[in-house]
Scaffold this active site. Structure first.
Site, PDB file in Angstrom:
ATOM      1  N   LYS A   1     -12.829  -9.545   8.660  1.00  0.00           N
ATOM      2  CA  LYS A   1     -13.775  -8.424   8.788  1.00  0.00           C
ATOM      3  C   LYS A   1     -15.198  -8.919   8.503  1.00  0.00           C
ATOM      4  O   LYS A   1     -15.851  -8.495   7.542  1.00  0.00           O
ATOM      5  CB  LYS A   1     -13.400  -7.299   7.822  1.00  0.00           C
ATOM      6  CG  LYS A   1     -12.156  -6.534   8.252  1.00  0.00           C
ATOM      7  CD  LYS A   1     -11.880  -5.382   7.305  1.00  0.00           C
ATOM      8  CE  LYS A   1     -10.654  -4.597   7.738  1.00  0.00           C
ATOM      9  NZ  LYS A   1     -10.237  -3.620   6.734  1.00  0.00           N
TER      10      LYS A   1
ATOM     11  N   GLY B   1     -12.365  -4.442   0.976  1.00  0.00           N
ATOM     12  CA  GLY B   1     -13.806  -4.149   0.988  1.00  0.00           C
ATOM     13  C   GLY B   1     -14.216  -3.332  -0.231  1.00  0.00           C
ATOM     14  O   GLY B   1     -15.259  -3.595  -0.846  1.00  0.00           O
TER      15      GLY B   1
ATOM     16  N   GLY C   1      -5.565  -5.522   2.022  1.00  0.00           N
ATOM     17  CA  GLY C   1      -4.291  -5.283   2.705  1.00  0.00           C
ATOM     18  C   GLY C   1      -3.590  -6.582   3.069  1.00  0.00           C
ATOM     19  O   GLY C   1      -2.427  -6.804   2.724  1.00  0.00           O
TER      20      GLY C   1
ATOM     21  N   ARG D   1       0.835  -1.213   0.000  1.00  0.00           N
ATOM     22  CA  ARG D   1       0.000   0.000   0.000  1.00  0.00           C
ATOM     23  C   ARG D   1       0.871   1.266   0.000  1.00  0.00           C
ATOM     24  O   ARG D   1       0.479   2.273  -0.590  1.00  0.00           O
ATOM     25  CB  ARG D   1      -0.967  -0.013   1.190  1.00  0.00           C
ATOM     26  CG  ARG D   1      -2.167  -0.908   0.935  1.00  0.00           C
ATOM     27  CD  ARG D   1      -3.185  -0.898   2.049  1.00  0.00           C
ATOM     28  NE  ARG D   1      -4.410  -1.573   1.619  1.00  0.00           N
ATOM     29  CZ  ARG D   1      -5.396  -1.956   2.407  1.00  0.00           C
ATOM     30  NH1 ARG D   1      -5.316  -1.737   3.719  1.00  0.00           N
ATOM     31  NH2 ARG D   1      -6.467  -2.543   1.918  1.00  0.00           N
TER      32      ARG D   1
HETATM   33  N1  LIG Z   1      -9.873 -18.574  10.783  1.00  0.00           N
HETATM   34  C1  LIG Z   1      -9.413 -17.371  11.115  1.00  0.00           C
HETATM   35  N2  LIG Z   1      -9.442 -16.961  12.403  1.00  0.00           N
HETATM   36  C2  LIG Z   1      -8.961 -15.744  12.746  1.00  0.00           C
HETATM   37  N3  LIG Z   1      -8.461 -14.841  11.875  1.00  0.00           N
HETATM   38  C3  LIG Z   1      -8.428 -15.202  10.583  1.00  0.00           C
HETATM   39  C4  LIG Z   1      -8.893 -16.472  10.134  1.00  0.00           C
HETATM   40  N4  LIG Z   1      -8.730 -16.515   8.792  1.00  0.00           N
HETATM   41  C5  LIG Z   1      -8.181 -15.353   8.427  1.00  0.00           C
HETATM   42  N5  LIG Z   1      -7.987 -14.561   9.483  1.00  0.00           N
HETATM   43  C6  LIG Z   1      -7.389 -13.212   9.530  1.00  0.00           C
HETATM   44  O1  LIG Z   1      -8.023 -12.345   8.604  1.00  0.00           O
HETATM   45  C7  LIG Z   1      -7.195 -11.201   8.475  1.00  0.00           C
HETATM   46  C8  LIG Z   1      -7.422 -10.532   7.140  1.00  0.00           C
HETATM   47  O2  LIG Z   1      -8.787 -10.229   6.976  1.00  0.00           O
HETATM   48  P1  LIG Z   1      -9.300  -8.935   6.198  1.00  0.00           P
HETATM   49  O3  LIG Z   1     -10.762  -9.126   6.011  1.00  0.00           O
HETATM   50  O4  LIG Z   1      -8.838  -7.700   6.895  1.00  0.00           O
HETATM   51  O5  LIG Z   1      -8.575  -9.096   4.780  1.00  0.00           O
HETATM   52  P2  LIG Z   1      -7.828  -8.015   3.889  1.00  0.00           P
HETATM   53  O6  LIG Z   1      -7.242  -8.711   2.736  1.00  0.00           O
HETATM   54  O7  LIG Z   1      -6.871  -7.227   4.743  1.00  0.00           O
HETATM   55  O8  LIG Z   1      -8.993  -7.066   3.417  1.00  0.00           O
HETATM   56  P3  LIG Z   1      -9.177  -5.491   3.745  1.00  0.00           P
HETATM   57  O9  LIG Z   1      -8.214  -4.778   2.894  1.00  0.00           O
HETATM   58  O10 LIG Z   1     -10.613  -5.217   3.443  1.00  0.00           O
HETATM   59  O11 LIG Z   1      -8.871  -5.323   5.210  1.00  0.00           O
HETATM   60  C9  LIG Z   1      -5.779 -11.709   8.664  1.00  0.00           C
HETATM   61  O12 LIG Z   1      -5.167 -10.975   9.708  1.00  0.00           O
HETATM   62  C10 LIG Z   1      -5.951 -13.188   9.056  1.00  0.00           C
HETATM   63  O13 LIG Z   1      -5.098 -13.602  10.104  1.00  0.00           O
HETATM   64  O1  LIG Z   2      -8.107  -2.183   4.841  1.00  0.00           O
HETATM   65  C1  LIG Z   2      -9.008  -1.683   4.143  1.00  0.00           C
HETATM   66  O2  LIG Z   2      -9.742  -2.371   3.409  1.00  0.00           O
HETATM   67  C2  LIG Z   2      -9.170  -0.182   4.136  1.00  0.00           C
HETATM   68  O3  LIG Z   2      -8.094   0.453   4.754  1.00  0.00           O
HETATM   69  C3  LIG Z   2     -10.470   0.200   4.797  1.00  0.00           C
HETATM   70  O4  LIG Z   2     -10.452  -0.175   6.158  1.00  0.00           O
HETATM   71  P1  LIG Z   2     -11.835  -0.408   6.939  1.00  0.00           P
HETATM   72  O5  LIG Z   2     -12.407  -1.709   6.453  1.00  0.00           O
HETATM   73  O6  LIG Z   2     -11.479  -0.444   8.390  1.00  0.00           O
HETATM   74  O7  LIG Z   2     -12.741   0.756   6.601  1.00  0.00           O
END
Ligand SMILES: Nc1ncnc2c1ncn2[C@@H]1O[C@H](COP(=O)(O)OP(=O)(O)OP(=O)(O)O)[C@@H](O)[C@H]1O
Ligand SMILES: O=C(O)[C@H](O)COP(=O)(O)O
Length: 400
Positions: free
Chosen positions: A198, A378, A355, A37
């Site tokens: 999330k 998201g 991320g 990022r």
């Molecule tokens: N079974 C699980 N239990 C707990 N945490 C989990 C599990 N599977 C995945 N994760 C956690 O999910 C997190 C990532 O989720 P997230 O939804 O933030 O994805 P992202 O790719 O970062 O999307 P965004 O950019 O929207 O945040 C990681 O830190 C990972 O450890």
């Molecule tokens: O990690 C993301 O997807 C963006 O930084 C937005 O974060 P948020 O889901 O906490 O709004």
């Protein structure tokens, strides 16, 4: 693509420019573990600096819910940002008020300051007009380079575009263009993988997604709520029981839309969430009360990889397990590597975003073999659903 003005149209020399970026980067023990990022915003920051702008960088980190939370300070990001940018970056302990105003006033042409986490103020997420006005006071021009935050109608990602002459940054432009090129008319079968943690903010999005994709593979923490909704015991796993009804509605909607839902049939469980904790593979109906599901199991990985072989397009947000903590990366890495191989062979168009998803793809050495890797999670999901993203819309409707 939205009709917005870009840096080509902005006269920034000697002017105070507020740039909204996404510095919500994966972090462990106060250190940035994946700089994608940061790297993606460098073209905008470099161009503004070279053009003599006085740059105030706005960003959020985590979800501090409108209160200053020291662990969610952006201070640890200053070093990696400055290092990659190749010039010093100052830091201000607040994004509004005397300190922020003084920091902006102290900038010379081409200099930059990172302002503290915008989410330390309740007005940010509420898009409160007073808070927007206090941010706007800091600058004369607004640049939004945070495509990955464009699904949030927050003060710094949406409100400011109505208060200052607004422009899209280079990363915003590049993301919209690349996603449009890759996914405007996806070849079918179109398969989505949604995992991650999330759950509360992303689960509701799946209701629309199932009407757009042929297959939806649900993994990570997200899967547990669906399993729970089907009466399967998930023990001490991350789960949002309050969303069980929503999960059931999504399953019914998928059935009606002819979207195949794939949930894990086995899992890697542990009783302690720690690196190299004792763990075992269990069938999904054999999770004990004190077990935590931390990864998908080998049988689930095989099912996902088989489905990818007959898919033409893949969109992926959210890791399939807690990949930062070994050995719970295995499922995510195995699927990422397989998708990347299919992609490299020209058998699959694969786009990943988020991320942590980007970090997981990098861990699997898959990122370079994917068709495109977005910084957005998201926002990426909402874009795929065809929703208008408020942060993008505000850029195209600004009157100055
Ligand atoms: N079974 C699980 N239990 C707990 N945490 C989990 C599990 N599977 C995945 N994760 C956690 O999910 C997190 C990532 O989720 P997230 O939804 O933030 O994805 P992202 O790719 O970062 O999307 P965004 O950019 O929207 O945040 C990681 O830190 C990972 O450890
Ligand atoms: O990690 C993301 O997807 C963006 O930084 C937005 O974060 P948020 O889901 O906490 O709004």
């Amino acid at each position: 693509m939205a009709d917005f003005r870009t840096l080509d149209d902005a006269a920034v020399k000697g002017r105070r420019v507020l740039v909204r970026v996404d510095l919500n980067v994966p972090m462990k023990d106060g250190r940035v573990t994946d700089a994608t990022r940061i790297d993606r915003i460098l073209p905008t920051l470099r161009e503004l600096a070279a053009s003599g702008a006085r740059i105030g960088i706005l960003a959020h980190f985590g979800r501090p819910k409108g209160e200053p939370v020291p662990e969610m300070s952006l201070r640890p990001v200053v070093g990696p940002l400055a290092e990659r940018l190749g010039v010093p970056v100052a830091f201000a302990d607040d994004c509004i008020g005397d300190e922020a105003e003084a920091a902006m006033a102290a900038l010379g042409d081409g200099q930059a300051v990172l302002l503290e986490n915008t989410r330390f103020h309740k007005g940010e997420e509420r898009n409160d007009p007073d808070f927007v006005a206090r941010l706007a006071k800091l600058g004369e021009i607004y640049v939004n380079d945070a495509f990955s935050c464009a699904h949030r109608a927050h003060a710094s990602s949406e409100g400011l575009a109505h208060r200052l002459p607004a422009y899209a940054g280079r990363n915003m432009e590049a993301e919209l263009k690349a996603l449009g090129n890759a996914l405007e008319r996806p070849e079918r079968p179109l398969t989505a993988i949604v995992g991650g943690a999330k759950v509360s903010t992303k689960l509701a999005l799946l209701g629309n997604l199932v009407t757009r994709v042929d297959n939806l593979i649900i993994g990570g923490g997200m899967a547990n709520t669906f399993l729970h909704a089907q009466g399967i015991k998930v023990g001490a796993s991350l789960c949002e029981p309050d969303l069980a009804d929503t999960a059931r509605e999504i399953l019914a909607k998928a059935d009606k839309a002819g979207c195949r839902i794939v949930l894990p049939t086995d899992a890697i469980v542990a009783r302690e969430f720690a690196a190299n904790a004792a763990h075992r593979a269990v069938s999904i109906d054999a999770v004990a009360d004190d077990d935590m599901i931390l990864d998908v199991g080998p049988e689930s990985v095989m099912a996902v990889n088989t489905l990818l072989e007959v898919s033409k397009t893949l969109v992926w947000n959210g890791p399939l397990g807690a990949f930062e903590t070994p050995p719970f990366e295995a499922g995510t890495v195995a699927v990422a590597d397989h998708a990347a191989n299919l992609c490299a062979d020209g058998r699959l168009l694969a786009v990943g975003g988020g991320g942590d998803t980007v970090a997981a793809l990098a861990m699997a050495n898959a990122a370079d073999r994917f068709t495109y890797v977005s910084t957005a999670g998201g926002a990426f999901l909402e874009w795929i659903e065809g929703r208008e993203l408020p942060g993008v819309k505000a850029l195209s409707t600004t009157v100055c």
